[in-house]
Scaffold this motif. Structure first.
Motif, PDB file in Angstrom:
ATOM      1  N   ILE A  28       0.856  -1.187   0.000  1.00  0.00           N
ATOM      2  CA  ILE A  28       0.000   0.000   0.000  1.00  0.00           C
ATOM      3  C   ILE A  28       0.889   1.234   0.000  1.00  0.00           C
ATOM      4  O   ILE A  28       1.849   1.326   0.783  1.00  0.00           O
ATOM      5  CB  ILE A  28      -0.936   0.006   1.219  1.00  0.00           C
ATOM      6  N   PRO A  30       1.043   4.961   0.914  1.00  0.00           N
ATOM      7  CA  PRO A  30       0.328   6.036   1.616  1.00  0.00           C
ATOM      8  C   PRO A  30       0.177   7.260   0.722  1.00  0.00           C
ATOM      9  O   PRO A  30       1.114   7.651   0.016  1.00  0.00           O
ATOM     10  CB  PRO A  30       1.226   6.321   2.826  1.00  0.00           C
ATOM     11  N   ILE A  90      -6.330   9.771   6.518  1.00  0.00           N
ATOM     12  CA  ILE A  90      -6.373   9.614   5.060  1.00  0.00           C
ATOM     13  C   ILE A  90      -4.956   9.498   4.500  1.00  0.00           C
ATOM     14  O   ILE A  90      -4.679   8.669   3.636  1.00  0.00           O
ATOM     15  CB  ILE A  90      -7.114  10.804   4.406  1.00  0.00           C
ATOM     16  N   ARG A  92      -2.366   8.253   5.717  1.00  0.00           N
ATOM     17  CA  ARG A  92      -1.719   6.963   5.966  1.00  0.00           C
ATOM     18  C   ARG A  92      -2.276   5.854   5.077  1.00  0.00           C
ATOM     19  O   ARG A  92      -1.705   4.773   4.999  1.00  0.00           O
ATOM     20  CB  ARG A  92      -1.879   6.570   7.438  1.00  0.00           C
ATOM     21  N   ARG A  93      -3.398   6.125   4.424  1.00  0.00           N
ATOM     22  CA  ARG A  93      -3.993   5.139   3.523  1.00  0.00           C
ATOM     23  C   ARG A  93      -3.652   5.479   2.082  1.00  0.00           C
ATOM     24  O   ARG A  93      -3.146   6.546   1.792  1.00  0.00           O
ATOM     25  CB  ARG A  93      -5.511   5.097   3.712  1.00  0.00           C
ATOM     26  N   GLY A  94      -3.951   4.546   1.188  1.00  0.00           N
ATOM     27  CA  GLY A  94      -3.673   4.802  -0.215  1.00  0.00           C
ATOM     28  C   GLY A  94      -3.902   3.573  -1.060  1.00  0.00           C
ATOM     29  O   GLY A  94      -4.268   2.503  -0.557  1.00  0.00           O
ATOM     30  N   ARG A  96      -3.074   0.306  -3.516  1.00  0.00           N
ATOM     31  CA  ARG A  96      -2.028  -0.706  -3.650  1.00  0.00           C
ATOM     32  C   ARG A  96      -1.247  -0.454  -4.933  1.00  0.00           C
ATOM     33  O   ARG A  96      -1.749   0.139  -5.881  1.00  0.00           O
ATOM     34  CB  ARG A  96      -2.642  -2.107  -3.666  1.00  0.00           C
TER      35      ARG A  96
END
Length: 205
Positions: A28, A30, A90, A92-94, A96
Motif C-alpha cells: 500500500i 500512503p 487519510i 496513511r492510507r492509499g 495498492r
C-alpha cells in the motif's frame, strides 16, 4: 516504460507512475508519500491517486473513495494552498501498487500520445490566483458529481480528473484550459442528469 527525462526537465507522468507502480503489488502506498518532493506538481499526483478507484468496476467504489478525495483537492485549490494537506487517517492510507500499475498500463498508450504535444506552457493558468480558483471550483464540483450515483459516469469523470492531473504534472496551461472545457461540459450535462434522476426518484418514493 517511458524514456528518460530530458536534462533539466522533471520526470514525465509515465515515469512518475512507473516509479510508484513498480515493486510489491500488494504494498500500500500512503497518499502522503505520493506527493512528497513533487513541489507544485503534488496536486496532480494526488488527483491521479484519487481517480484510480474510478476505474475499478466495483459499484459504489468510485463514489465512496474517488469523489470525496477529489472534492478535498478542489477545496484546497480554492483555498490556494501551495501543497496538498491530508488528515492523518487519510494520508496513511492509499492505493495498492497493483492499482497504480493497472492504471499505468491502461493509460500508457494515451499518455504516450499526449506527451508528444504536452509541455510546460501558459503557466499563468496554473500559477495565477484567479485561474487557480476556477480550477479548484471545477475540480470540487467534478468530485461531487463523481460521488453521486449517476450511472455510467465513473470512467468519464475519472478521465476528466486525470486530465486535470496531467495538466498539473506537466505544467501545461493549455491542457488545463481543455480540462476546463471538459469540466464545464460535464457539470452542465451530468448536473442536469442528476437533477432529472432526483425528480424521477421523488415521483416514485
Amino acid at each position: 516504460m517511458s524514456g528518460p527525462a530530458e536534462p533539466g526537465r522533471p520526470p514525465d507522468t509515465r515515469s512518475l507512475l512507473d516509479g510508484f507502480a513498480d515493486g510489491d503489488p500488494d504494498a500500500i502506498l500512503p497518499l502522503r508519500g505520493l506527493f512528497e518532493h513533487l513541489g507544485d506538481r503534488a496536486f496532480g499526483m494526488l488527483l491521479v491517486a484519487a481517480a484510480a478507484p474510478a476505474f475499478i468496476p466495483i459499484p459504489g467504489l468510485a463514489g465512496g473513495l474517488s469523489g470525496p478525495l477529489v472534492m478535498l483537492v478542489g477545496l484546497q485549490l480554492l483555498l490556494r494552498l501551495r501543497r496538498p494537506w491530508l488528515p492523518g487517517f487519510i494520508g496513511r492510507r492509499g492505493p495498492r501498487r497493483r492499482t497504480l500499475a493497472r492504471l499505468r498500463d491502461r493509460l500508457s498508450p494515451w499518455l504516450a500520445r499526449l506527451e508528444r504535444v504536452v509541455r510546460p506552457r501558459a503557466t499563468v493558468m496554473l500559477d495565477h490566483w484567479l485561474p487557480g480558483m476556477i480550477t479548484g471550483l471545477l475540480v470540487l464540483v467534478v468530485g461531487l458529481l463523481l460521488s453521486l450515483p449517476i450511472p455510467f459516469t465513473n470512467y468519464l469523470l475519472g478521465l476528466l480528473v486525470l486530465l486535470f492531473a496531467l495538466a498539473f504534472l506537466e505544467r501545461d496551461g493549455l491542457l488545463m484550459a481543455a480540462a476546463w472545457v471538459g469540466g464545464i461540459a460535464s457539470v452542465t450535462v451530468f448536473g442536469l442528469l442528476s437533477g432529472s434522476l432526483a425528480r424521477w426518484a421523488a415521483q416514485y418514493v
